[in-house]
Each structure stands twice: as structure tokens, then as C-alpha cells.
Enzyme design. Structure first.
Site, mmCIF file in Angstrom:
data_model
loop_
_atom_site.group_PDB
_atom_site.id
_atom_site.type_symbol
_atom_site.label_atom_id
_atom_site.label_comp_id
_atom_site.label_asym_id
_atom_site.label_seq_id
_atom_site.Cartn_x
_atom_site.Cartn_y
_atom_site.Cartn_z
ATOM 1 N N ASP A 106 0.921 -1.244 -0.046
ATOM 2 C CA ASP A 106 -0.037 -0.039 0.050
ATOM 3 C C ASP A 106 0.724 1.262 0.221
ATOM 4 O OD1 ASP A 106 -2.623 1.113 -0.045
ATOM 5 O OD2 ASP A 106 -3.302 -0.156 1.724
ATOM 6 N N ASP A 166 -10.703 2.706 -3.390
ATOM 7 C CA ASP A 166 -11.302 1.624 -2.863
ATOM 8 C C ASP A 166 -12.574 1.464 -3.318
ATOM 9 O OD1 ASP A 166 -8.673 1.596 -1.472
ATOM 10 O OD2 ASP A 166 -9.654 1.089 0.399
#
Ligand code: GLA
Length: 431
Positions: A170, A234
Site C-alpha cells: 500500500d 477502494d
């Protein structure tokens, strides 16, 4: 694999060194050869088709545990997911307990992972599946756990010792991650540091770049060693929500983000529009309001048209029959996994209905019609509009009805429900 390398390569190297020493009269030469770095074995090509598996974030988030992972591995086998091609079981964020201040090593949350990560990897491997984990290129992960910034080599080595097969990496808490500045060079440097560290372990580990898109990872994802790169923020359990880095986006937004990125995808490197929300029905960790099964079918259809990674995001030990019928549809999975690895592109749009086209191996092509509207509609598109040869005859297979269907000469026509996506495989008939 590490054990295998140690068992087979290490004794081999020792033998070569012994033979070299024995056969060589000039000891100076021997010393020089022995001081050379060991040759790294070539890694096998990874992710020649888009990775398929499951990730803990959408359903479990901060509640992920070894129990959850073991149950998921069991359910992969019993539900038929494994046989359908789903392979990787990936623990997302918040598995970490911390970083040891003396050794600098990451360790798991001992309450949720009492047996440790290696034992869990062994369990997943014992089911014939692969195991993945999560870290972050910044100082902390998005869930405020220790990140790998400055610890890339140490963490990669630890992950390889744990025998992981996949790393999702990430971008939270990288110096520039939330600014509008979008520092490409810094992102490239941070991802390359981990990509190189993973390669140096000698273990084949799929590297999932998760920078979300602002720094165009499709342009550099392969170069830093990635096999997939997130192109979107997301995706929540919702149909439509515009691009927004502060909140989730909808399925439809992710579809739009993928548009025009097709030239960057192919065997060994895939655009990743995020994990699947299919089957969540507003349960689990991420929420979002929930989608209809029609909308879930559309997510599956479009992700497969895109040759996107298929990372499941629902609890798989408790799937409804409808969820199973979507996730286990081998006809649509075959489109995702087609060896040509071409991502679909939009060829046509009218009144909120659009057509997407994906070249397939064997001189076939998949055509998807997507109804963005919240009302029913019908569509007729000529072969020219679909950028297909009007002089050719095709046999047409409907991958959701699982049957051949007839079509008007020189066109394709169908009736569509709201938010529906219909997918057809066209095979040329010899004239
Ligand atoms: C980011 C990623 C998500 C998930 C969370 C975990 O938001 O985009 O996919 O990994 O972090 O904290």
C-alpha cells in the site's frame, strides 16, 4: 520453495566450489572466484494470467485472524473455488502486532495470530493454495500499523522466510501520499525498493502495487517489479459513487477508471480496479450500502472483460447460491483468464448503454453490453458499430445463460435489465 533452494542449490554450489578448489593449482584464482556474488536463479514468470484469490479486507478488515484464514482455506476447497482457479489467500492490513525494537522484525498480533504467520502459510499451502500478506511503502500502513519504509530488505527476507507467495503493498504515510503534488519519482523509488528486495530473496512472490492511481502506476508498475497495480481508490459495496480519495467509489466508477488503460495490461502485468464486493450485501468491514445480485454479476462480468485480478472480498464459508453462481461461473472466468490477456475497451455507447470488446485467443472475441441506467432498455448495435467485420458470420454464446443464442444478421440486439451486463463470446464461422 526456500527450503527447496537450500536443499538443492546450496549443496550444488558447495560441490562446484570444492571441485574448483581441487582442480585448480593457483589458490589465488580460487579465492577470486569464491568471492564473486552467487548467481541468483532466474525467477519463473509470474501472473501470466490475472491472479485469482481472496483478500481479507472487505469482509474482515481489522478482525482478520488465523481462524478466519484457516476457515477461508477450507472453504476454498469445499466450495469449489479452488477448482475454479482461485488460488491466493491474502491477509490484508492489521495483521501486525508491531515491529520489534531490538531485531527490527515485524511480528503479528499475537491474540489474533497465536500460531504465527509461518504456521498459517504452511496450513494454506497444505491445501494446495498460495498465501499472501500486506505491507506499506510508507512509515505506517493505512490501518496505522508499522510500514516497510526503510525496512524493505528486512521485511522481504522475513516474508520469504514465512514462504509468502504474494505481497500487497500500500501507499499510506509515504511522504507525499495525501498531497496533490503526486510525486511520481518518490512512488517509483519506494515501490522499486520493495520490488528489488523481493527479487533478491530468490522466492517467486507476486508483487501487488497499491498506490490507487494518482501517480499512474500503469506506466511504471512493471519496471518496479509489479505484476498488478491498483488503478482506483477502494471500491465499496455500492453501484455508483464518483471518484473520491476520501471515500469509497462505486463499481461503475471503477469501470470508468479502467477505460483507456487497456494498452498497459497483458501477461505478467495487470491493471487492478480493486477487489470484488460480490456477495457482501452490506455485511463485513467496508460496507457501502450493498448492491443487487444484478450489479454483482455486472462487477464479475466487467472485471473479467478487463482481465482484472479476481480477488474475492466476501466471507466464502457462507456464500449464498446466487453468490456462488456468480463467482463459480467458469465461462466468465475463462474470459478473465484467456491467455491473450487483452483488456476490454469501450467501442460504443448510446442512451446509457455501452458495448465493450475483448479480443480472445482462438480468433474469438467477447462483447459485453452494459446498461448503466436505472431503467430497462434494449440495444441494437451493428457489427460496424461493434468494430467487427460485417461480412463475417459468428456463432454467439451467452456466458450467463450458458447457451448459444441467435442474433440478427449484421448486428447484435438484446433487451437489458437495469444495471445489467450481458456477455457474449463470438466465434467466427468459416464462410
Ligand atoms: C487502503 C487500500 C485497501 C486496504 C486498506 C487497508 O485503503 O486501498 O485496499 O488495503 O488500505 O488499510
Amino acid at each position: 520453495m526456500t527450503r527447496l533452494i537450500k536443499k538443492t542449490i546450496f549443496p550444488g554450489i558447495m560441490l562446484v566450489l570444492l571441485l574448483t578448489t581441487a582442480g585448480c593449482k593457483n589458490t589465488g584464482t580460487v579465492k577470486k572466484e569464491a568471492a564473486q556474488p552467487l548467481h541468483q536463479p532466474e525467477l519463473p514468470p509470474l501472473a501470466q494470467t490475472p491472479p485469482m484469490g481472496w483478500n481479507s479486507w472487505n469482509p474482515f478488515g481489522a478482525n482478520v485472524s488465523e481462524k478466519v484464514i484457516r476457515e477461508t482455506a477450507d472453504a476454498f476447497v469445499s466450495s469449489g473455488l479452488k477448482d475454479a482457479g482461485y488460488t491466493y489467500i491474502v491477509i490484508d492490513d492489521i495483521w501486525q502486532g508491531g515491529r520489534d525494537s531490538t531485531t527490527g522484525l515485524l511480528y503479528p498480533d499475537h491474540e489474533r495470530f497465536p500460531s504465527g504467520i509461518k504456521a498459517l502459510a504452511d496450513y494454506v499451502h497444505s491445501k494446495g493454495l498460495r498465501f499472501g500478506i500486506y505491507s506499506d511503502a510508507g512509515t505506517m500502513t493505512c490501518g496505522d500499523r508499522p510500514g516497510s519504509f526503510g525496512y524493505e530488505e528486512k521485511d522481504a527476507k522475513l516474508f520469504a522466510e514465512w514462504e509468502i507467495d504474494y505481497l500487497k503493498y500500500d501507499f499510506c504515510y509515504c511522504p507525499d501520499y495525501a498531497s496533490l503534488h503526486n510525486d511520481y519519482k518518490m512512488a517509483i523509488a519506494r515501490y522499486k525498493a520493495m520490488g528489488d528486495a523481493l527479487k533478491a530473496t530468490g522466492r517467486p512472490i507476486v508483487f501487488s502495487v497499491c498506490e490507487w492511481g494518482p501517480r499512474s502506476p500503469w506506466l511504471w508498475g512493471r519496471e518496479v517489479g509489479g505484476q498488478l497495480w491498483r488503478v482506483s481508490y477502494d471500491v465499496g459495496d455500492k453501484w455508483d459513487e464518483p471518484r473520491n480519495e476520501q471515500s469509497q467509489i462505486g463499481i461503475l466508477t471503477a469501470i470508468d477508471v479502467m477505460c483507456d488503460l487497456e494498452r498497459f495490461a497483458g501477461p505478467g502485468g495487470w491493471n487492478d480496479p480493486d477487489m470484488l464486493v460480490i456477495g457482501l450485501k452490506n455485511s463485513g468491514f467496508i460496507k457501502g450500502g450493498g448492491c443487487t445480485y444484478e450489479e454483482y454479476r455486472t462487477q464479475m462480468s466487467m472485471w473479467c472483460m478487463f482481465s482484472a485480478p479476481l480477488m474475492l472480498g466476501c466471507p466464502v464459508n457462507n456464500m449464498t447460491e446466487e453468490t456462488k453462481s456468480i463467482l463459480l461461473n467458469r465461462d466468465i472466468i475463462a474470459i478473465d483468464q484467456d491467455p491473450l490477456g487483452k483488456q476490454a475497451f469501450r467501442v460504443w455507447r448510446k442512451d446509457g448503454i455501452e458495448a465493450w470488446k475483448k479480443p480472445l485467443s482462438g480468433d474469438r472475441v467477447a462483447v459485453a453490453f452494459l446498461n448503466r441506467n436505472s431503467r430497462e432498455g434494449s440495444v441494437t448495435a451493428s457489427m460496424e458499430q461493434l468494430e467487427l467485420d460485417p461480412k463475417m458470420e459468428y456463432k454467439v454464446y451467452d456466458v450467463w445463460k450458458h447457451e448459444m443464442v441467435s442474433q440478427p444478421v449484421g448486428a447484435m440486439a438484446t433487451k437489458m435489465k437495469s444495471h445489467e451486463c450481458q456477455v457474449f463470446v463470438l466465434t467466427r464461422l468459416a464462410k
